[in-house]
Design a protein around this motif. Structure first.
Motif, short mmCIF file in Angstrom:
data_model
loop_
_atom_site.label_atom_id
_atom_site.label_comp_id
_atom_site.label_asym_id
_atom_site.label_seq_id
_atom_site.Cartn_x
_atom_site.Cartn_y
_atom_site.Cartn_z
N VAL A 1 0.84 -1.20 0.00
CA VAL A 1 0.00 0.00 0.00
C VAL A 1 0.88 1.25 0.00
CG1 VAL A 1 -1.69 1.32 1.34
CG2 VAL A 1 -1.99 -1.14 1.02
N GLU A 2 1.97 1.23 0.75
CA GLU A 2 2.88 2.37 0.74
C GLU A 2 3.46 2.58 -0.66
OE1 GLU A 2 5.79 1.98 3.87
OE2 GLU A 2 4.22 1.93 5.40
N LYS A 3 3.79 1.48 -1.33
CA LYS A 3 4.29 1.58 -2.70
C LYS A 3 3.23 2.17 -3.62
CE LYS A 3 6.47 -0.80 -6.45
NZ LYS A 3 7.27 -1.87 -6.93
N LEU A 4 1.98 1.72 -3.47
CA LEU A 4 0.88 2.28 -4.27
C LEU A 4 0.75 3.78 -4.04
CD1 LEU A 4 -2.08 -0.26 -4.01
CD2 LEU A 4 -0.87 0.43 -6.08
N CYS A 5 0.80 4.18 -2.78
CA CYS A 5 0.64 5.61 -2.45
C CYS A 5 1.75 6.46 -3.07
CB CYS A 5 0.62 5.81 -0.94
SG CYS A 5 -0.88 5.17 -0.16
N GLU B 1 -1.99 14.12 -6.61
CA GLU B 1 -3.06 15.08 -6.34
C GLU B 1 -3.43 15.81 -7.62
OE1 GLU B 1 -2.02 17.75 -3.18
OE2 GLU B 1 -1.34 16.12 -1.89
N LYS B 2 -4.71 16.11 -7.75
CA LYS B 2 -5.21 16.89 -8.88
C LYS B 2 -6.21 17.91 -8.35
CE LYS B 2 -4.76 13.70 -12.73
NZ LYS B 2 -3.89 14.39 -13.64
N TYR C 1 -10.93 19.11 -5.59
CA TYR C 1 -9.67 18.44 -5.25
C TYR C 1 -9.85 16.93 -5.29
CZ TYR C 1 -8.67 23.10 -3.54
OH TYR C 1 -8.50 24.45 -3.45
N PHE C 2 -8.85 16.25 -5.86
CA PHE C 2 -8.90 14.81 -6.03
C PHE C 2 -7.55 14.18 -5.72
CE2 PHE C 2 -11.60 16.83 -9.17
CZ PHE C 2 -12.80 16.16 -9.03
#
Length: 189
Positions: A15-19, A25-26, A100-101
């Protein structure tokens, strides 16, 4: 997202790798479009603030979905792109404020998940998610949209997939349980 919470219990490093590798951020200002009908979708958007309108075609003309506030924070926009090739089925724009996304890139998500211990959970959840998403348009002549916002069903599917994975590493057993839950959810709608 309920599934990522379950991923974190199973594979915190994944999960850390995914993050770090798949999320960014968009933001879009009032009047701007995030995507248009027919654009290739490259990932899922998780809303955190703003006032949005989603325009999508229906058999009798264009429909509009308005999403803002707490409802936006429960929407995983175009989540289907994590599990299948997808073209946007409508146009999403901001109305009066900046939106914000967090964007989750589907290609990076897939390549990260397929090499991790969370793969069995992802596969079972993907099958269930796609089945539920398509149930909403079955028999009514409408096609799926970028919004599948049945938060309760998404939570329940993620929970069942996690429980089945914890109880058995055999994917057949997990898929049997997912099918049972799908049958119940589909008949209760």
């Amino acid at each position: 997202h309920p599934l990522f919470f379950r991923f974190a219990l199973k594979d915190q490093d994944g999960v850390e790798k995914l993050c770090h590798s798949a999320m960014s951020e968009k933001s879009i200002v009032a009047g701007e479009e995030l995507f248009n009908l027919g654009d290739t979708c490259h990932g899922m958007y998780i809303g955190f603030g703003g006032d949005l309108r989603y325009y999508y075609p229906r058999p009798r003309g264009e429909a509009v979905k308005h999403v803002s506030g707490s409802k936006l924070r429960q929407c995983y926009i175009s989540e289907v792109a994590l599990w299948a090739q997808w073209e946007h089925r409508g146009r999403l724009e901001t109305v009066s404020t900046t939106a914000y996304f967090v964007f989750l890139c589907s290609q990076t998500f897939r390549s990260t998940v397929k090499r991790r211990v969370m793969l069995s959970v992802a596969r079972a959840y993907a099958r269930a998610y796609l089945t539920l998403m398509l149930r909403d348009c079955e028999g009514c002549g409408e096609s799926a949209t970028d919004f599948f916002d049945d938060a309760e069903a998404i939570e329940e599917l993620a929970e069942v997939v996690e429980q089945m994975d914890a109880g058995s590493k055999r994917s057949g057993t997990m898929l049997d349980e997912v099918n049972r839950v799908l049958s119940r959810l589909m008949t209760s709608s």
